[in-house]
Design a protein around this motif. Structure first.
Motif, mmCIF file in Angstrom:
data_model
loop_
_atom_site.group_PDB
_atom_site.id
_atom_site.type_symbol
_atom_site.label_atom_id
_atom_site.label_comp_id
_atom_site.label_asym_id
_atom_site.label_seq_id
_atom_site.Cartn_x
_atom_site.Cartn_y
_atom_site.Cartn_z
ATOM 1 N N ILE A 3 -68.722 -25.107 -6.225
ATOM 2 C CA ILE A 3 -69.411 -24.582 -5.043
ATOM 3 C C ILE A 3 -68.422 -24.250 -3.932
ATOM 4 N N SER A 4 -67.395 -25.085 -3.793
ATOM 5 C CA SER A 4 -66.415 -24.839 -2.727
ATOM 6 C C SER A 4 -65.736 -23.485 -2.917
ATOM 7 N N ASN A 5 -65.468 -23.107 -4.175
ATOM 8 C CA ASN A 5 -64.871 -21.791 -4.441
ATOM 9 C C ASN A 5 -65.838 -20.669 -4.080
ATOM 10 N N GLN A 6 -67.115 -20.879 -4.415
ATOM 11 C CA GLN A 6 -68.117 -19.873 -4.079
ATOM 12 C C GLN A 6 -68.223 -19.674 -2.568
ATOM 13 N N LEU A 7 -68.211 -20.776 -1.838
ATOM 14 C CA LEU A 7 -68.277 -20.681 -0.377
ATOM 15 C C LEU A 7 -67.101 -19.888 0.184
ATOM 16 N N LEU A 8 -65.938 -20.133 -0.353
ATOM 17 C CA LEU A 8 -64.737 -19.434 0.105
ATOM 18 C C LEU A 8 -64.831 -17.944 -0.200
ATOM 19 N N LEU A 9 -65.303 -17.612 -1.386
ATOM 20 C CA LEU A 9 -65.424 -16.205 -1.773
ATOM 21 C C LEU A 9 -66.443 -15.472 -0.897
ATOM 22 N N TRP A 10 -67.595 -16.097 -0.683
ATOM 23 C CA TRP A 10 -68.620 -15.467 0.149
ATOM 24 C C TRP A 10 -68.142 -15.297 1.582
ATOM 25 N N ASP A 11 -67.334 -16.227 2.042
ATOM 26 C CA ASP A 11 -66.826 -16.148 3.411
ATOM 27 C C ASP A 11 -65.838 -14.990 3.578
ATOM 28 N N GLN A 12 -65.085 -14.682 2.528
ATOM 29 C CA GLN A 12 -64.011 -13.698 2.653
ATOM 30 C C GLN A 12 -64.380 -12.318 2.106
ATOM 31 N N LEU A 149 -77.609 -25.029 -5.209
ATOM 32 C CA LEU A 149 -76.679 -25.323 -6.300
ATOM 33 C C LEU A 149 -76.023 -26.684 -6.119
ATOM 34 N N ARG A 150 -75.721 -27.002 -4.873
ATOM 35 C CA ARG A 150 -75.128 -28.312 -4.601
ATOM 36 C C ARG A 150 -76.138 -29.423 -4.895
ATOM 37 N N LEU A 151 -77.423 -29.161 -4.584
ATOM 38 C CA LEU A 151 -78.450 -30.165 -4.861
ATOM 39 C C LEU A 151 -78.608 -30.421 -6.357
ATOM 40 N N GLN A 152 -78.323 -29.396 -7.156
ATOM 41 C CA GLN A 152 -78.459 -29.558 -8.596
ATOM 42 C C GLN A 152 -77.533 -30.663 -9.135
ATOM 43 N N GLU A 153 -76.465 -30.934 -8.405
ATOM 44 C CA GLU A 153 -75.546 -31.990 -8.821
ATOM 45 C C GLU A 153 -76.206 -33.365 -8.760
ATOM 46 N N HIS A 154 -77.282 -33.467 -7.961
ATOM 47 C CA HIS A 154 -78.014 -34.738 -7.830
ATOM 48 C C HIS A 154 -79.458 -34.511 -8.278
ATOM 49 N N GLU A 155 -79.614 -33.861 -9.408
ATOM 50 C CA GLU A 155 -80.924 -33.382 -9.859
ATOM 51 C C GLU A 155 -81.965 -34.485 -9.952
#
Length: 647
Positions: A3-12, A149-155
């Motif tokens: 998710i952290s990579n996705q956030l970075l990509l969407w930001d840039q 998507l982050r919530l899915q980690e704690h499904e």
């Protein structure tokens, strides 16, 4: 996927929206495989389907979200019924590359937030001037997706509390919009009771209570961190009525909003320098540091004015406590003696040997209603009602909340109800009464006059259904007063007033006995757009009960045989319904004047003879309601019309 990579990509990445569509596939209709021309988000909202993206296959039911990159092959086959989905096409560029090609599919935990965003985008997409807004909504949609998507980690944890989580997420997103328990229930497809139970089981509070707390916490933060006015802050957190906001804020936080802001700022100054805090002594004049009139309701005879005074010294505080204690003991002593004396006098009048009864009064009573017997408080203190203002006030009951119309009924000016009394009554809007405000008032008894809304009121408190209208007619006004009185056990008080009123009626009949000759008849009409209402001899309104039933003026044959409280006819046949005297209720002055200028009206014998009585004032007069105050005023008005003494 990280998710952290996705956030970075969407930001840039540089994002360009290409298209937003809403699609519906009927059962048997197939979307054949095709190469998608750009990156997509696909959100299904209704139905079931088999979805294939490249080599991955998904069985979808209800809300599902798919993201796929440009060049993927997509096909959809509905399983049953129709399948409805939204699809967003977009391009993402980062240093001349398309970075957001990763495919993922999941069932969102808070799908309605995603649905709301994509629905808004679709609605505004075809409006060029809204494209910037659409792009902003798209970024919000992406943000919500990444959170999901982050919530899915704690499904496992999320799924056990999914309903409550969805409601909380929804409230935090739309707190500034009008939200009620019923609107939440509709959004989440639950009954209001079931949704409230599920939410309370998880959080310990009701959804509306959570909403109020969330709004007020945000408001508190804005008060401390901005210079926005109380009105601006109220509107920003979902309260359009600043007066109501101030009241609910004070009830929940203990102080008025502006007072809170001022006191917090003052405490901050004290922390920096204790010398900034004023002191006083018994002989000092107390300085008023702040007057809370942030809503300016003092200009309209509403609201409260609170004073923030300097902090008393220890000696002043002790003196005040001792003084209060002394006064309390004195009051208790005097009150006891006075009560004993009055009780003794009262008993002497009946029977000096009769001891004072010590039985405890019953705490509840049973009231019969059209919906069955209801157990109500024997002596309700906090009454809210959507009708029957005059009935309640005549019984000595001042409601804590009422429908807007009830606060400005036509009889009030002549009845001289003190404005300070009316100011204590919360305005609960129109039908149905504002459920959020009603909840905050915590009524111990609610009176509802329209059955469609009673179920909503019953979720808030004990509710008595007392219909004002029955079919298209209304119960006799005296019986109506008796019904209201019976709810509160005040039958004798009602009968006392009825006896006085009936005596006035007898005197009024005597005054007008020579106006209508034997054999002559009376009609009551009201002109409306494209129709004329002729009021019935029984069950009508707008003064018909006073004219026909109280004063016993003789109705026409047609008025006697109307099944409902009135009959709607055309102007062309009106002469067939008219008697020797005509009362015209002036509900709409413009329409009434037009009708009375017509040749048909002017040809009526009673009109030619001048036997027409025009009364009423554009639906804001004593003839609109049938409470005791209105009946008293109606009687005077009609008698004055008949005697020619009306001014």
């Amino acid at each position: 996927m990280h998710i952290s990579n996705q956030l970075l990509l969407w930001d840039q990445a540089a994002i360009t929206l290409v298209d937003i569509r809403q699609k519906e596939l009927a059962q048997g209709e197939v979307l054949p495989p095709f190469i998608i021309p750009a990156n997509i988000f696909l959100l299904s909202v209704q139905g079931s389907a088999q979805v294939q993206s490249d080599q991955a296959e998904f069985a979808w039911t209800g809300f599902q979200l798919l993201h796929s990159g440009k060049g993927a092959i997509l096909s959809i086959v509905p399983i049953k019924d129709k399948f409805i989905y939204y699809i967003i096409y977009y391009k993402a560029l980062l240093h001349e590359a398309n970075p957001l090609q990763e495919q993922y599919c999941f069932s969102p935990e808070a799908p309605l937030l995603l649905y709301n965003k994509i629905q808004q985008m679709h609605q505004k997409w075809d409006q060029p001037e809204e494209r910037l807004h659409v792009k902003a909504l798209f970024y919000q949609f992406v943000h919500l997706t990444l959170k999901e998507l982050r919530l899915q980690e704690h499904e496992t944890e999320v799924r056990t509390t999914s309903v409550a989580v969805q409601v909380i997420t929804y409230i935090r997103e739309y707190y500034a919009e009008p939200i009620t328990l019923d609107s939440l229930a509709e959004v989440f497809n639950f009954s209001a009771y079931h949704l409230s139970s599920l939410f309370k089981e998880h959080t310990g509070v009701s959804p509306i209570d959570y909403l109020i707390r969330y709004r007020l916490d945000l408001a508190s933060e804005l008060l401390m961190t901005t210079n926005a006015s109380v009105g601006e802050i109220a509107a920003s957190v979902g309260y359009k009525d600043v007066y109501y906001f101030s009241r609910i804020y004070k009830k929940r936080k203990g102080v008025a909003p502006a007072y809170h802001r001022n006191s917090e700022q003052l405490q901050h100054k004290v922390a920096e320098s204790p010398l900034n805090f004023p002191t006083s002594s018994i002989s000092d004049n107390v300085t008023d540091l702040y007057i809370n009139n942030d809503n300016h309701y003092h200009n309209t005879d509403k609201g409260e004015i609170h004073m923030f005074t300097s902090k008393p010294t220890r000696s002043v505080a002790m003196a005040a406590i001792l003084l209060c204690g002394s006064l309390l003991l004195s009051a208790c002593s005097n009150g006891t003696n006075t009560a004993a004396k009055n009780s003794s006098n009262a008993n002497n009048k009946v029977n000096q040997a009769t001891p004072i009864a010590s039985e405890e009064s019953p705490k509840t009573r049973i009231v019969s209603t059209p919906r069955g017997d209801i157990e109500v408080p024997a002596e309700p203190v906090k009454v809210a009602a959507d009708q029957y203002m005059g009935h309640l006030l005549k019984l000595g009951i001042v409601p804590i909340g009422a429908r807007t119309f009830m606060l400005d009924e036509g009889w009030m000016d002549k009845a001289e109800i003190p404005q300070e009394t009316l100011d204590t009554i919360e305005d609960l809007g129109e039908f149905p009464m504002n459920l959020e405000k009603l909840t905050m008032l915590e009524p111990d008894l609610i009176i509802g006059s329209i059955e469609d809304y009673v179920d909503q009121y019953e979720k808030i408190g004990t509710t008595v259904f007392l219909p004002y209208w029955e079919e298209l007619s209304t119960a006799g006004p005296l019986d109506k007063f008796r019904r209201v009185a019976s709810i509160f056990g005040k039958e004798q008080q009602a009968e006392d007033w009825i006896a006085e009123y009936e005596q006035k009626v007898v005197e009024a009949r005597s005054k007008v006995s020579n106006v209508i000759k034997e054999g002559e008849t009376v009609s009551i009409v009201q002109f409306a757009e494209k129709t004329v209402y002729v009021l019935a001899a029984t069950g009508g309104n707008y003064g018909s009960s006073t004219i026909y039933e109280m004063l016993q003026l003789p109705p026409t044959e047609s008025a006697l045989h109307m099944k409902e409280g009135f009959e709607s006819i055309s102007l062309e046949v009106l002469p067939e319904y008219l008697g020797d005297y005509i009362f015209v209720y002036n509900g709409d002055a413009e329409i009434t004047n037009q009708a009375m200028e017509s040749d048909i009206w002017k040809s009526v014998p009673a009109v030619k003879k001048g036997k027409v009585f025009l009364y009423g004032d554009n639906y804001h007069d004593e003839f609109v309601m049938e409470d005791p105050y209105s009946l008293e005023q109606q009687l005077d008005t009609v008698v004055n019309l008949l005697l020619g003494t009306d001014k």
